[in-house]
Design a protein around this motif. Sequence first.
Motif, PDB file in Angstrom:
ATOM      1  N   GLY A  22      -3.819  -1.408  -3.919  1.00 50.22           N
ATOM      2  CA  GLY A  22      -3.451  -2.062  -5.166  1.00 50.22           C
ATOM      3  C   GLY A  22      -2.993  -3.491  -4.977  1.00 50.22           C
ATOM      4  O   GLY A  22      -2.918  -4.255  -5.937  1.00 50.22           O
ATOM      5  N   SER A  23      -2.707  -3.877  -3.767  1.00 46.75           N
ATOM      6  CA  SER A  23      -2.254  -5.249  -3.525  1.00 46.75           C
ATOM      7  C   SER A  23      -3.412  -6.218  -3.331  1.00 46.75           C
ATOM      8  O   SER A  23      -3.171  -7.396  -3.073  1.00 46.75           O
ATOM      9  N   TYR A  24      -4.657  -5.726  -3.410  1.00 48.56           N
ATOM     10  CA  TYR A  24      -5.764  -6.698  -3.359  1.00 48.56           C
ATOM     11  C   TYR A  24      -6.976  -6.348  -4.203  1.00 48.56           C
ATOM     12  O   TYR A  24      -7.704  -7.226  -4.645  1.00 48.56           O
ATOM     13  N   LEU A  25      -7.185  -5.051  -4.502  1.00 51.52           N
ATOM     14  CA  LEU A  25      -8.457  -4.690  -5.137  1.00 51.52           C
ATOM     15  C   LEU A  25      -8.638  -5.278  -6.544  1.00 51.52           C
ATOM     16  O   LEU A  25      -9.741  -5.684  -6.908  1.00 51.52           O
ATOM     17  N   ASN A  54       8.999  -1.345 -11.882  1.00 51.21           N
ATOM     18  CA  ASN A  54       8.404  -0.307 -12.732  1.00 51.21           C
ATOM     19  C   ASN A  54       6.874  -0.370 -12.805  1.00 51.21           C
ATOM     20  O   ASN A  54       6.274   0.171 -13.725  1.00 51.21           O
ATOM     21  N   ILE A  55       6.253  -1.053 -11.840  1.00 50.43           N
ATOM     22  CA  ILE A  55       4.784  -1.126 -11.823  1.00 50.43           C
ATOM     23  C   ILE A  55       4.298  -0.857 -10.392  1.00 50.43           C
ATOM     24  O   ILE A  55       4.654  -1.557  -9.453  1.00 50.43           O
ATOM     25  N   GLY A  56       3.450   0.190 -10.245  1.00 54.21           N
ATOM     26  CA  GLY A  56       2.948   0.543  -8.922  1.00 54.21           C
ATOM     27  C   GLY A  56       1.735  -0.308  -8.548  1.00 54.21           C
ATOM     28  O   GLY A  56       1.112  -0.940  -9.407  1.00 54.21           O
ATOM     29  N   GLY A  57       1.371  -0.292  -7.267  1.00 54.87           N
ATOM     30  CA  GLY A  57       0.299  -1.135  -6.724  1.00 54.87           C
ATOM     31  C   GLY A  57      -0.962  -1.173  -7.579  1.00 54.87           C
ATOM     32  O   GLY A  57      -1.413  -2.239  -7.999  1.00 54.87           O
ATOM     33  N   ARG A  58      -1.526   0.000  -7.871  1.00 51.35           N
ATOM     34  CA  ARG A  58      -2.840   0.005  -8.536  1.00 51.35           C
ATOM     35  C   ARG A  58      -2.783  -0.358 -10.016  1.00 51.35           C
ATOM     36  O   ARG A  58      -3.826  -0.497 -10.655  1.00 51.35           O
ATOM     37  N   LEU A  72     -11.768   0.741  -9.564  1.00 52.65           N
ATOM     38  CA  LEU A  72     -11.780   1.964 -10.379  1.00 52.65           C
ATOM     39  C   LEU A  72     -11.565   3.208  -9.525  1.00 52.65           C
ATOM     40  O   LEU A  72     -10.811   4.110  -9.887  1.00 52.65           O
ATOM     41  N   LYS A  73     -12.240   3.232  -8.376  1.00 57.59           N
ATOM     42  CA  LYS A  73     -12.124   4.420  -7.514  1.00 57.59           C
ATOM     43  C   LYS A  73     -10.692   4.577  -7.019  1.00 57.59           C
ATOM     44  O   LYS A  73     -10.164   5.677  -6.945  1.00 57.59           O
ATOM     45  N   GLN A  74     -10.071   3.430  -6.680  1.00 57.99           N
ATOM     46  CA  GLN A  74      -8.686   3.521  -6.221  1.00 57.99           C
ATOM     47  C   GLN A  74      -7.767   3.981  -7.353  1.00 57.99           C
ATOM     48  O   GLN A  74      -6.928   4.866  -7.180  1.00 57.99           O
ATOM     49  N   LEU A  75      -7.977   3.359  -8.531  1.00 62.60           N
ATOM     50  CA  LEU A  75      -7.116   3.686  -9.676  1.00 62.60           C
ATOM     51  C   LEU A  75      -7.166   5.184  -9.974  1.00 62.60           C
ATOM     52  O   LEU A  75      -6.132   5.855 -10.056  1.00 62.60           O
ATOM     53  N   PHE A  76      -8.380   5.720 -10.105  1.00 64.40           N
ATOM     54  CA  PHE A  76      -8.505   7.131 -10.471  1.00 64.40           C
ATOM     55  C   PHE A  76      -8.193   8.057  -9.295  1.00 64.40           C
ATOM     56  O   PHE A  76      -7.507   9.059  -9.452  1.00 64.40           O
ATOM     57  N   GLY A  77      -8.695   7.703  -8.110  1.00 64.13           N
ATOM     58  CA  GLY A  77      -8.490   8.579  -6.955  1.00 64.13           C
ATOM     59  C   GLY A  77      -7.016   8.742  -6.626  1.00 64.13           C
ATOM     60  O   GLY A  77      -6.522   9.864  -6.406  1.00 64.13           O
ATOM     61  N   PHE A 106      -7.799  -0.950 -20.567  1.00 63.32           N
ATOM     62  CA  PHE A 106      -8.435   0.288 -21.035  1.00 63.32           C
ATOM     63  C   PHE A 106      -8.451   1.340 -19.926  1.00 63.32           C
ATOM     64  O   PHE A 106      -8.064   2.499 -20.132  1.00 63.32           O
ATOM     65  N   PHE A 107      -8.890   0.946 -18.729  1.00 67.32           N
ATOM     66  CA  PHE A 107      -8.992   1.924 -17.650  1.00 67.32           C
ATOM     67  C   PHE A 107      -7.610   2.383 -17.170  1.00 67.32           C
ATOM     68  O   PHE A 107      -7.433   3.547 -16.823  1.00 67.32           O
ATOM     69  N   GLU A 108      -6.651   1.465 -17.115  1.00 62.84           N
ATOM     70  CA  GLU A 108      -5.303   1.885 -16.691  1.00 62.84           C
ATOM     71  C   GLU A 108      -4.770   2.956 -17.635  1.00 62.84           C
ATOM     72  O   GLU A 108      -4.240   3.989 -17.209  1.00 62.84           O
TER      73      GLU A 108
END
Length: 377
Positions: free
Chosen positions: A66-69, A176-180, A251-256, A341-343
């Motif tokens: 989450g720190s670069y994607l 209150n906000i995580g990497g991804r 997207l893969k990181q966010l959902f996975g 939207f995806f988040e």
Amino acid sequence: MIKVNCSPEIDERRTAHILKEIAKDKMGGWLGLPRKIDMGEFVRIKEAAKKINEESEYLVCIGIGGSYLGHRAIIEALRPKSETKIIYAGNSLSRRELDYALKRVGDHDFSINVISKSGTTLEPAIAFSAFKKKLIEKYGEEEANSRIYATTDKKEGALHDEAVAVGYTRFVVPDNIGGRYSVLTAVGLLPLLVAGVDVDKLLEGAAEAVETAVEPATKYAWMRYTLGQRGYDTEVFASFEPATLYFNEWLKQLFGESEGKGGQGIFPASVIYSTDLHSLGQFMQDGRRNLFETIVDYPTDEINARVVQAVRIAHTDGGIPVLDITVPTYDEKGFGELIYFFELACALSAKLFGVNPFDQPGVEAYKNELRKLMAKE
Ligand code: PA5
């Protein structure tokens, strides 16, 4: 406005309850973020970007997951024109990759943006130490320190402590906000500005989506959940724009990472068409029927639009559910909307599966094991 083409059965009360839960969650800070940007911090980020553009040919962005994607996804998709080029490092432990990045910077003028919320992740720590050494050799300690920008926790972690002790310019990853979910914080905003992305427009798109994305994100989340319940355990994100390869990675990181826990979730995969129609296309058309396809449909040229149509028909005939997410514009505003939207869809969907979208015990387990091994050696 983002549109989705499905009409699943939706339990409105449960959705409303989940949305309230997300808003109250200690990691739900991204939910209202686009409308609550800290303007003081934003001005500091803009000033830092200006300084970097003035004095550097390269900005080395060091970070992983989450720190670069997120910022890489937008920069690669929009190909903005800035004279300062972005080089990524610290997103693997390959010595070969690190040497290559060091070699690419060569004798050019450069600055470093080291990004790590925890400030203790090994991949970025190793890359940072190599690039810092190079920076000090080139400019001497004092100037080197003025060329380092640390984006990290407000009050703790090895990176935070070093940044305070040495006096690097610091930006905060909110508690209150995580990497991804952090691309619209300093994590993404500084590299995006340096790369020449119109961040005001990006935030405008995201701010509009705070309202407009709720309906399509709800539909999409319930559709994923319904398909998951019916045994479709893999989602393939399909894009017809090669420049969105890193958006697929995001997207893969966010959902996975948000959904894959407690034996739950849908495995996220991705393809770029038409390229992958000549490889994975065979499996999509005719392989094991445990997957569904989500077309992220960016505005595109006529020939490519025909390919989208053909794929939709062929794959539906091939027996896989095909969802469509229509992106209104291929620009900063469109990507701002799409990110939000995806988040939102991802957090809703994870909650429907009964898991916490905001932790990552599996990732922490790997980090701890690696730390233990390294300590032994
Ligand atoms: O989304 C996440 O939480 C992870 O992917 C992290 O971003 C990743 O592990 C990097 O962590 P950190 O920013 O603490 O170095």
